[in-house]
Design an enzyme around this catalytic site. Structure first.
Site, PDB file in Angstrom:
ATOM      1  N   GLN A 145      -4.468  -1.368   9.576  1.00 51.48           N
ATOM      2  CA  GLN A 145      -4.456  -2.716   8.988  1.00 51.48           C
ATOM      3  C   GLN A 145      -5.076  -3.721   9.958  1.00 51.48           C
ATOM      4  O   GLN A 145      -4.754  -3.739  11.143  1.00 51.48           O
ATOM      5  CB  GLN A 145      -3.005  -3.110   8.635  1.00 51.48           C
ATOM      6  CG  GLN A 145      -2.884  -4.409   7.871  1.00 51.48           C
ATOM      7  CD  GLN A 145      -3.515  -4.360   6.482  1.00 51.48           C
ATOM      8  OE1 GLN A 145      -3.580  -3.303   5.844  1.00 51.48           O
ATOM      9  NE2 GLN A 145      -3.990  -5.495   6.000  1.00 51.48           N
TER      10      GLN A 145
ATOM     11  N   LYS B 127       0.835  -1.208   0.000  1.00 46.79           N
ATOM     12  CA  LYS B 127       0.000   0.000   0.000  1.00 46.79           C
ATOM     13  C   LYS B 127       0.869   1.257   0.000  1.00 46.79           C
ATOM     14  O   LYS B 127       0.609   2.204  -0.745  1.00 46.79           O
ATOM     15  CB  LYS B 127      -0.945  -0.015   1.217  1.00 46.79           C
ATOM     16  CG  LYS B 127      -2.050  -1.067   1.082  1.00 46.79           C
ATOM     17  CD  LYS B 127      -2.861  -1.274   2.360  1.00 46.79           C
ATOM     18  CE  LYS B 127      -3.827  -2.441   2.174  1.00 46.79           C
ATOM     19  NZ  LYS B 127      -4.634  -2.739   3.356  1.00 46.79           N
TER      20      LYS B 127
ATOM     21  N   ASP C 256     -10.805   3.255   3.956  1.00 45.81           N
ATOM     22  CA  ASP C 256     -11.106   1.817   3.898  1.00 45.81           C
ATOM     23  C   ASP C 256     -12.616   1.587   3.784  1.00 45.81           C
ATOM     24  O   ASP C 256     -13.056   0.487   3.406  1.00 45.81           O
ATOM     25  CB  ASP C 256     -10.618   1.129   5.184  1.00 45.81           C
ATOM     26  CG  ASP C 256      -9.440   0.197   4.958  1.00 45.81           C
ATOM     27  OD1 ASP C 256      -9.250  -0.254   3.811  1.00 45.81           O
ATOM     28  OD2 ASP C 256      -8.731  -0.085   5.937  1.00 45.81           O
TER      29      ASP C 256
HETATM   30  N1  GUN Z   1      -6.988  -6.693   6.227  1.00 40.26           N
HETATM   31  C1  GUN Z   1      -7.329  -7.440   5.154  1.00 40.26           C
HETATM   32  N2  GUN Z   1      -7.864  -6.654   4.201  1.00 40.26           N
HETATM   33  C2  GUN Z   1      -7.861  -5.391   4.677  1.00 40.26           C
HETATM   34  C3  GUN Z   1      -8.253  -4.142   4.149  1.00 40.26           C
HETATM   35  O1  GUN Z   1      -8.773  -4.015   3.037  1.00 40.26           O
HETATM   36  N3  GUN Z   1      -8.051  -3.062   4.954  1.00 40.26           N
HETATM   37  C4  GUN Z   1      -7.517  -3.168   6.198  1.00 40.26           C
HETATM   38  N4  GUN Z   1      -7.378  -2.052   6.914  1.00 40.26           N
HETATM   39  N5  GUN Z   1      -7.130  -4.320   6.708  1.00 40.26           N
HETATM   40  C5  GUN Z   1      -7.301  -5.419   5.951  1.00 40.26           C
END
Ligand code: GUN
Length: 281
Positions: A97, A53, A120
């Site tokens: 995350q 990311k 998100d």
């Molecule tokens: N863990 C697995 N997928 C995601 C996501 O799309 N965003 C976040 N913040 N954590 C995750």
């Protein structure tokens, strides 16, 4: 018939080029779109995800801030950090995350993020906005799936879309997005009886369970569009989705591969949401 592949990498390139262009225009006005990524603990998969990311932000000309905390971090300290980032004018998007360590209440943490920075799309305000058709941030994975359907010019109106999986992150928001585009939507899950009888009626199938081979060729109507959100490993350790790709490819009209399908689109939509958060300032 062999299905046409929907290439998530190629589509991402196009969408990310647009992000870069719009970010450049914002920078000319003195605003650099910025994303804060918070990682708590040492989960190896999460470490890879956050690295990807942050790299994607850099490659597209967005500012990013990566905060790594030990898994001893208290919930209170994490909430304090989010409070500070909510006030930080150089940050337009905040991503925590998941999963978080057990002593931290993930929902409480998500609700602490300002909805204006919830790139998100996990905040209940974002979920409510999606449910009611109001403006707000859409969760990145289902949003990416919608962009993939758009890229093939697929008309969802009146079609039967079947979503396998009911998570808050993918299944439920996916169903709402498909509904918003006037599809008739069925959500299947672990208690569904006779999954095959339902998927055989589907014009579009989204597999988002996290289980290999949940969808096989005998469960797919010829010509259907199959989107694979799964991220699993096979016996040889190779990345694979929820769909038996080799089999379903022979029946479907369109299919997304794993890797190179929905995965890159998730990060792309995170960039789009972060850019839009900055544009809304
Ligand atoms: N863990 C697995 N997928 C995601 C996501 O799309 N965003 C976040 N913040 N954590 C995750």
């Amino acid at each position: 018939m062999t299905a046409q592949r929907i290439d998530g990498n190629a589509l991402s390139q196009i969408l990310r080029a647009d992000v870069t262009k719009r970010a450049t225009a914002l920078k000319a006005k003195g605003i650099t779109p910025g994303l804060a990524v918070i990682l708590v603990g040492e989960n190896p998969a999460s470490q890879v995800y956050v690295r990807n990311k942050v790299k994607a932000c850099h490659d597209s000309g967005l500012h990013s801030l990566l905060e790594k905390h030990p898994d001893t971090l208290t919930q209170e300290a994490l909430l304090d950090r989010i409070g500070a980032l909510n006030q930080d004018t150089s940050i337009h998007g905040i991503l925590v995350q998941l999963p978080l360590p057990k002593h931290i209440d993930a929902q409480k943490v998500i609700e602490a993020i300002s909805p204006a920075k919830d790139v998100d799309g996990f905040h209940i305000a974002s979920a409510g906005a999606l449910m009611t058709g109001m403006p707000g941030f859409w969760p990145c994975t289902p949003y990416g799936c919608m962009k993939m359907l758009e890229s093939i010019g697929y008309e969802l109106k009146g079609k039967h879309a079947v979503v396998i999986g009911r998570s808050n992150i993918v299944g439920k928001p996916m169903a709402l997005m498909l509904l918003q585009m006037n599809a008739t939507v069925t959500i299947c899950h672990s208690a569904t009886q006779d999954l095959k009888a339902i998927t055989l009626q589907a014009d579009v199938i989204v597999a988002a369970v996290g289980k290999r081979n949940i969808l096989t060729a005998d469960m797919v109507k010829p010509g259907a569009v199959v989107l694979d959100v799964g991220m699993n490993r096979n016996e040889e350790g190779k990345l694979c989705g929820d769909v038996d790709f080799a089999g379903v490819e022979q029946v479907a009209g369109y299919i997304t591969p794993v890797p190179g399908g929905v995965g890159p689109m998730t990060i792309t939509m995170l960039l789009v949401n972060t850019l839009e958060a900055a544009e809304r300032i």
